[in-house]
Motif scaffolding. Structure first.
Motif, PDB file in Angstrom:
ATOM      1  N   TYR A 185      82.225 107.963  52.579  1.00 24.43           N
ATOM      2  CA  TYR A 185      82.407 107.179  53.803  1.00 24.43           C
ATOM      3  C   TYR A 185      82.847 108.038  54.986  1.00 24.43           C
ATOM      4  O   TYR A 185      83.169 107.511  56.052  1.00 24.43           O
ATOM      5  CB  TYR A 185      83.432 106.056  53.557  1.00 24.43           C
ATOM      6  N   HIS A 186      82.868 109.355  54.789  1.00 27.59           N
ATOM      7  CA  HIS A 186      83.186 110.242  55.896  1.00 27.59           C
ATOM      8  C   HIS A 186      81.920 110.505  56.717  1.00 27.59           C
ATOM      9  O   HIS A 186      80.902 110.939  56.180  1.00 27.59           O
ATOM     10  CB  HIS A 186      83.736 111.581  55.374  1.00 27.59           C
ATOM     11  N   ASP A 187      82.003 110.220  57.995  1.00 22.16           N
ATOM     12  CA  ASP A 187      80.893 110.529  58.890  1.00 22.16           C
ATOM     13  C   ASP A 187      81.407 111.435  59.997  1.00 22.16           C
ATOM     14  O   ASP A 187      82.563 111.841  60.005  1.00 22.16           O
ATOM     15  CB  ASP A 187      80.292 109.235  59.462  1.00 22.16           C
ATOM     16  N   GLU A 188      80.554 111.790  60.910  1.00 18.72           N
ATOM     17  CA  GLU A 188      80.969 112.662  62.008  1.00 18.72           C
ATOM     18  C   GLU A 188      81.815 111.876  63.006  1.00 18.72           C
ATOM     19  O   GLU A 188      81.473 110.741  63.357  1.00 18.72           O
ATOM     20  CB  GLU A 188      79.751 113.249  62.707  1.00 18.72           C
ATOM     21  N   PRO A 189      82.909 112.459  63.480  1.00 21.88           N
ATOM     22  CA  PRO A 189      83.780 111.734  64.404  1.00 21.88           C
ATOM     23  C   PRO A 189      83.175 111.513  65.777  1.00 21.88           C
ATOM     24  O   PRO A 189      83.573 110.577  66.484  1.00 21.88           O
ATOM     25  CB  PRO A 189      85.017 112.631  64.489  1.00 21.88           C
ATOM     26  N   GLY A 190      82.222 112.339  66.151  1.00 21.63           N
ATOM     27  CA  GLY A 190      81.681 112.211  67.494  1.00 21.63           C
ATOM     28  C   GLY A 190      82.763 112.426  68.537  1.00 21.63           C
ATOM     29  O   GLY A 190      83.536 113.376  68.461  1.00 21.63           O
ATOM     30  N   ALA A 191      82.850 111.516  69.494  1.00 19.75           N
ATOM     31  CA  ALA A 191      83.842 111.644  70.559  1.00 19.75           C
ATOM     32  C   ALA A 191      85.172 110.993  70.196  1.00 19.75           C
ATOM     33  O   ALA A 191      86.118 111.016  70.994  1.00 19.75           O
ATOM     34  CB  ALA A 191      83.294 111.003  71.841  1.00 19.75           C
ATOM     35  N   LEU A 192      85.265 110.421  69.000  1.00 19.56           N
ATOM     36  CA  LEU A 192      86.494 109.725  68.611  1.00 19.56           C
ATOM     37  C   LEU A 192      87.612 110.720  68.309  1.00 19.56           C
ATOM     38  O   LEU A 192      87.368 111.778  67.719  1.00 19.56           O
ATOM     39  CB  LEU A 192      86.251 108.858  67.378  1.00 19.56           C
ATOM     40  N   PRO A 193      88.856 110.386  68.674  1.00 20.11           N
ATOM     41  CA  PRO A 193      89.975 111.242  68.265  1.00 20.11           C
ATOM     42  C   PRO A 193      90.129 111.186  66.745  1.00 20.11           C
ATOM     43  O   PRO A 193      89.895 110.150  66.129  1.00 20.11           O
ATOM     44  CB  PRO A 193      91.178 110.620  68.978  1.00 20.11           C
ATOM     45  N   THR A 194      90.521 112.312  66.163  1.00 21.96           N
ATOM     46  CA  THR A 194      90.620 112.418  64.708  1.00 21.96           C
ATOM     47  C   THR A 194      92.072 112.492  64.267  1.00 21.96           C
ATOM     48  O   THR A 194      92.881 113.199  64.869  1.00 21.96           O
ATOM     49  CB  THR A 194      89.875 113.669  64.206  1.00 21.96           C
ATOM     50  N   MET A 195      92.394 111.749  63.219  1.00 22.70           N
ATOM     51  CA  MET A 195      93.672 111.912  62.526  1.00 22.70           C
ATOM     52  C   MET A 195      93.364 112.487  61.151  1.00 22.70           C
ATOM     53  O   MET A 195      92.623 111.897  60.366  1.00 22.70           O
ATOM     54  CB  MET A 195      94.419 110.580  62.401  1.00 22.70           C
ATOM     55  N   ARG A 196      93.933 113.650  60.876  1.00 22.81           N
ATOM     56  CA  ARG A 196      93.699 114.343  59.617  1.00 22.81           C
ATOM     57  C   ARG A 196      94.794 113.961  58.630  1.00 22.81           C
ATOM     58  O   ARG A 196      95.963 114.301  58.829  1.00 22.81           O
ATOM     59  CB  ARG A 196      93.676 115.850  59.849  1.00 22.81           C
ATOM     60  N   ALA A 197      94.414 113.233  57.605  1.00 24.02           N
ATOM     61  CA  ALA A 197      95.359 112.735  56.606  1.00 24.02           C
ATOM     62  C   ALA A 197      95.276 113.596  55.356  1.00 24.02           C
ATOM     63  O   ALA A 197      94.193 113.801  54.811  1.00 24.02           O
ATOM     64  CB  ALA A 197      95.048 111.279  56.270  1.00 24.02           C
ATOM     65  N   ARG A 198      96.417 114.101  54.876  1.00 28.54           N
ATOM     66  CA  ARG A 198      96.477 114.912  53.664  1.00 28.54           C
ATOM     67  C   ARG A 198      97.446 114.246  52.696  1.00 28.54           C
ATOM     68  O   ARG A 198      98.654 114.231  52.937  1.00 28.54           O
ATOM     69  CB  ARG A 198      96.916 116.339  53.991  1.00 28.54           C
TER      70      ARG A 198
END
Length: 330
Positions: A16-29
């Protein structure tokens, strides 16, 4: 857990991971065996992150990286991670020592339960004196909460009247309970069903009940929170607020959708028994906290005061919760 199973879980997210494009990203670990992954998976599967205008990138980390708050601090301060989870006492401790971290949304009452054989004569707190009680370690929050409740409501400290047996690990504690080496044991909530659903054992004391009594609030009180770096929050508050909204949507779905849990059990759990998987589902639903407010935070402060009175600031690693630790409205 084998590397193969961890990779299989990651593949479930990557689908379900797609490209973020212009969206801000939150990197969850997040830990590969932690229950927050059920919520994160739901966000990704149903696209709740995109619905709220951000991209959630989830990576499951393995045992080699599970070294406590030092690792969490390094991930957030180092700029490689935007979102992790831990208990709020640890957040307060690390913030007091200068860490650039802040709790931005609740996760849940991540405590456990006291499990005993079905024929036990333990019915409540007042029955703990004289018993052999198993814990993973003496500073286990389940034990500290139990001591605080016994002192507050029954005028005794089981640390003085019961025999405590440290197992050093959750798996060892399960073995001790099964083999009768202790009269009862304080096990973490996802592991309670492994005992109560597959053997002659019962949960005689849910520690979540003590959390509510000690905090003196009717609002469900979180022990664990999601956190981010304060600099990340300042730089992109909209993405943090969007995560909170997506998390609420995911909780609503997880509470209502039984079929979703069948998929989660198949793709993210090690549980083969459907009855045990349903018990984990029900435990998660009881554990999770959808939202918080000023009343919730006040209860968290009251609960901290109880824990500090029992364990002391040296054991907790912090004497008080620093200002700005909690951001109910990031």
């Amino acid at each position: 857990m084998s590397r193969r199973h961890i990779d299989a879980q990651q593949a479930a997210f990557d689908e379900y991971h797609d490209e973020p494009g212009a969206l801000p990203t939150m990197r969850a670990r997040f830990e590969h065996n932690g229950s927050p992954r059920y919520l994160l998976y739901t966000i990704k599967r149903f696209g709740f992150d995109r619905d709220h205008g951000f991209h959630l990138d989830v990576e499951l980390v393995s045992d080699e990286l599970e070294s406590g708050m030092e690792t969490i601090r390094e991930r957030l301060d180092g700029g490689g991670t935007d979102l992790v989870d831990t208990d709020y006492i640890s957040v307060a401790r690390e913030r007091a020592e200068g860490a650039d971290i802040v709790a931005i949304h609740p996760y849940g009452r991540t405590v456990g339960g006291l499990v005993a054989p079905e024929e036990t004569d333990i019915a409540g707190l007042e029955d703990l004196s004289g018993k052999r009680l198993g814990v993973t370690r003496r500073l286990d929050k389940n034990w500290i909460l139990t001591r605080a409740a016994c002192r507050e409501f029954h005028d005794f400290d089981p640390d003085e009247t019961a025999t405590l047996v440290e197992a050093d690990s959750r798996d060892s504690l399960t073995r001790m309970i099964r083999e009768g080496a202790v009269d009862a044991g304080f096990q973490f909530w996802p592991l309670v069903p492994e005992l109560t659903e597959t053997g002659p054992f019962v949960e005689v004391l849910p520690i979540s009940e003590l959390v509510q009594r000690l905090s003196r609030t009717d609002r469900k009180l979180p022990i664990a929170t999601f956190l981010t770096g304060e600099s990340s929050l300042d730089a992109n508050p909209a993405a943090v607020r969007a995560f909170a909204a997506a998390a609420r949507d995911a909780v609503d779905r997880l509470v209502a959708d039984d079929d979703l849990w069948v998929d989660i059990a198949d793709r993210l759990m090690r549980v083969d028994d459907p009855t045990t998987a349903r018990a984990v589902r029900d435990g998660w639903r009881d554990m999770v906290v959808r939202d918080w407010d000023a009343e919730t935070v006040a209860g968290m402060y009251r609960l901290f005061d109880h824990l500090e009175s029992v364990a002391g600031a040296e054991a907790l690693g912090v004497a008080e919760i620093p200002d700005g630790t909690f951001r109910p409205e990031p």
